[in-house]
Scaffold this active site. Structure first.
Site, PDB file in Angstrom:
ATOM      1  N   SER A 253       0.832  -1.207   0.000  1.00 21.39           N
ATOM      2  CA  SER A 253       0.000   0.000   0.000  1.00 21.39           C
ATOM      3  C   SER A 253       0.860   1.249   0.000  1.00 21.39           C
ATOM      4  CB  SER A 253      -0.893   0.018   1.240  1.00 21.39           C
ATOM      5  OG  SER A 253      -0.122   0.318   2.406  1.00 21.39           O
ATOM      6  N   ASP A 254       2.156   1.084   0.193  1.00 16.04           N
ATOM      7  CA  ASP A 254       3.075   2.217   0.297  1.00 16.04           C
ATOM      8  C   ASP A 254       4.294   1.899  -0.567  1.00 16.04           C
ATOM      9  OD1 ASP A 254       4.376   4.570   1.250  1.00 16.04           O
ATOM     10  OD2 ASP A 254       3.292   4.402   3.131  1.00 16.04           O
ATOM     11  N   ASP A 255       5.457   2.465  -0.256  1.00 15.84           N
ATOM     12  CA  ASP A 255       6.640   2.255  -1.077  1.00 15.84           C
ATOM     13  C   ASP A 255       7.094   0.797  -1.032  1.00 15.84           C
ATOM     14  OD1 ASP A 255       6.659   5.072  -1.398  1.00 15.84           O
ATOM     15  OD2 ASP A 255       7.789   5.282   0.463  1.00 15.84           O
ATOM     16  N   SER A 286       2.488  -1.045  -6.511  1.00 17.98           N
ATOM     17  CA  SER A 286       2.181  -0.066  -5.467  1.00 17.98           C
ATOM     18  C   SER A 286       1.291   1.031  -6.058  1.00 17.98           C
ATOM     19  CB  SER A 286       3.470   0.544  -4.900  1.00 17.98           C
ATOM     20  OG  SER A 286       3.169   1.518  -3.916  1.00 17.98           O
TER      21      SER A 286
END
Length: 427
Positions: A253-255, A286
């Site tokens: 959900s992020d980097d 992502s």
């Protein structure tokens, strides 16, 4: 640039029934293995043990926190006599946070799942990391933790570590977290670390966080998190030197990878940059963030080559952060990249009155989705040059009058020269 300060960064977007135990000598036990299993590791171990011999219960309900800690403490006695490995056999092994030891291998069988406890009392609260600020309340220790260690291997034949992070994500979204959420794996102030051949899912926060460490190999890792989870970064090398990340698959959900070095004046004062970092053959999904990100926390500096940048993440450890504690970011190269089905080509944001300079982008082809954004390149407080880039970049990164290839170091990092040994569960 001096070759000793160069790093490589390349991204291609593109065992066995229950085992018996003798800590001193387990050869007769391993003759009962259904499979002959070898695996690559920094070092092989003279001694071997199985979690069940310390009372482990793999029913997914019984807490094994004390079992893990007791087993590792016992095996630490073998550190000076060839080291030891702890085998996590098939089963579901519920546990809170536990600590590793030096000259040690944690092997997770392909049919084993380490389940993170959702009982917060099984997660110790640690003081803030020194490059992140004394004023913050503290942080929960990671599920698998190690500090001041040498020669540690966490591996398997694709065994699973499940962080069961959903309650943590909800509590964070509701603003009810008193302390920073735990990572799945955090190793600090350590040397010679290997993570390989594992599947990590549903971390409460960041998945893999090597910090203030050196000589790190992370390879053949699968990391999975739902797109609606919170801050489930894949791999975050933080103030680390000589790190290799390769052949891994990350859904986050992020980097997917975030390169860090502390925050605000705390990171500047601690003064330990991330450097000599090689990232290659990484597959990243992502939708909301970056494949490889510089920061957000990077006040201690990041040397050599990196990817995707942002200068204003809007996060600080406490109200006393120093707005004048600004990093120097320059010499960022993107080269030889292909991206497909892209809605938004680039967002490059430096810092007002502290621009990111000497950016070079060459030989990059971006194929757009059927409904791309009207503005493909959004650039603020950055400066540099491009060559053979499609679609054309922003005015802050004009096309070079002559075709160029952005510089890339040809020397190898020391971590690339490390040859893994072939080890066995039947040592």
């Amino acid at each position: 640039m001096d070759s000793s300060r160069k790093s490589h960064a390349i991204v291609a977007v593109v065992l066995l029934g229950l085992l018996c135990l003798t800590v001193v000598d387990c050869r007769p036990c391993h003759q009962q293995l259904q499979d002959a299993l070898d695996f690559p590791a920094l070092n092989c171990r003279k001694h071997s043990a199985v979690l069940t011999d310390f009372g482990g219960v793999g029913d997914g309900k019984t807490s094994n926190t004390k079992v893990f800690n007791d087993a590792i403490a016992k095996l630490s006695e073998k550190a000076k006599d060839g080291g030891a490995q702890l085998i996590v056999p098939p089963g579901k092994w519920l546990t809170g946070s536990f600590n590793l030891t030096s000259h040690f291998t944690l092997f997770i069988h392909r049919d084993a799942v380490i389940l993170a406890s959702q009982d917060e009392s099984e997660w110790p609260v640690l003081p803030p990391l020194p490059s992140y600020g004394e004023g913050s309340a503290g942080r929960y220790g990671s599920l698998i933790y190690g500090a001041n260690l040498t020669d540690v291997v966490i591996t398997g034949n694709n065994g699973t570590i499940n962080g069961q992070g959903e309650p943590w994500w909800k509590k964070f979204k509701d603003g009810k977290m008193e302390y920073t959420r735990p990572c799945l794996i955090e190793i600090v102030f350590s040397d010679q670390i290997q993570l390989s051949n594992l599947t990590l899912i549903n971390s409460p926060s960041w998945n893999v966080h090597p910090t203030y460490s050196r000589n790190i190999i992370i390879q053949d890792i699968t990391i999975l998190a739902p797109f609606d989870s919170e801050n489930t970064d894949g791999i975050n090398p933080d103030s680390c030197t000589n790190t290799l990340i390769q052949d891994s698959f990350i859904v986050s959900s992020d980097d997917c990878v975030a390169v860090k070095s502390g925050i605000d004046q705390y990171g500047i004062r601690f003064n330990m940059p991330t450097q000599h970092l090689l990232i290659r053959r990484l597959t990243c999904i992502s939708p909301r963030s970056a494949g490889i990100a510089l920061g957000s926390e990077m006040s201690g500096g990041i040397k050599d080559y990196v990817f995707w940048i942002t200068g204003d993440y809007g996060s600080h450890p406490n109200p006393g952060w120093d707005p004048k504690a600004l990093p120097e970011i320059k010499g960022i190269n993107y080269r030889d990249m292909v991206a497909e089905n892209v809605t938004y080509s680039a967002r490059l944001d430096g810092i007002e009155n502290d621009p990111f300079t000497a950016i070079c982008i060459s030989n990059v082809t971006i194929s757009l989705t059927e409904k791309p954004k009207e503005v493909q390149w959004n650039c603020t407080d950055v400066a540099g040059v491009t060559s053979r880039v499609t679609p054309p970049a922003c005015s802050a990164l004009p096309a070079s009058e002559k075709e160029i290839d952005c510089p890339f170091p040809e020397d190898k990092l020391p971590i690339e020269e490390v040859k893994l040994k072939t080890c066995s569960l039947a040592n």
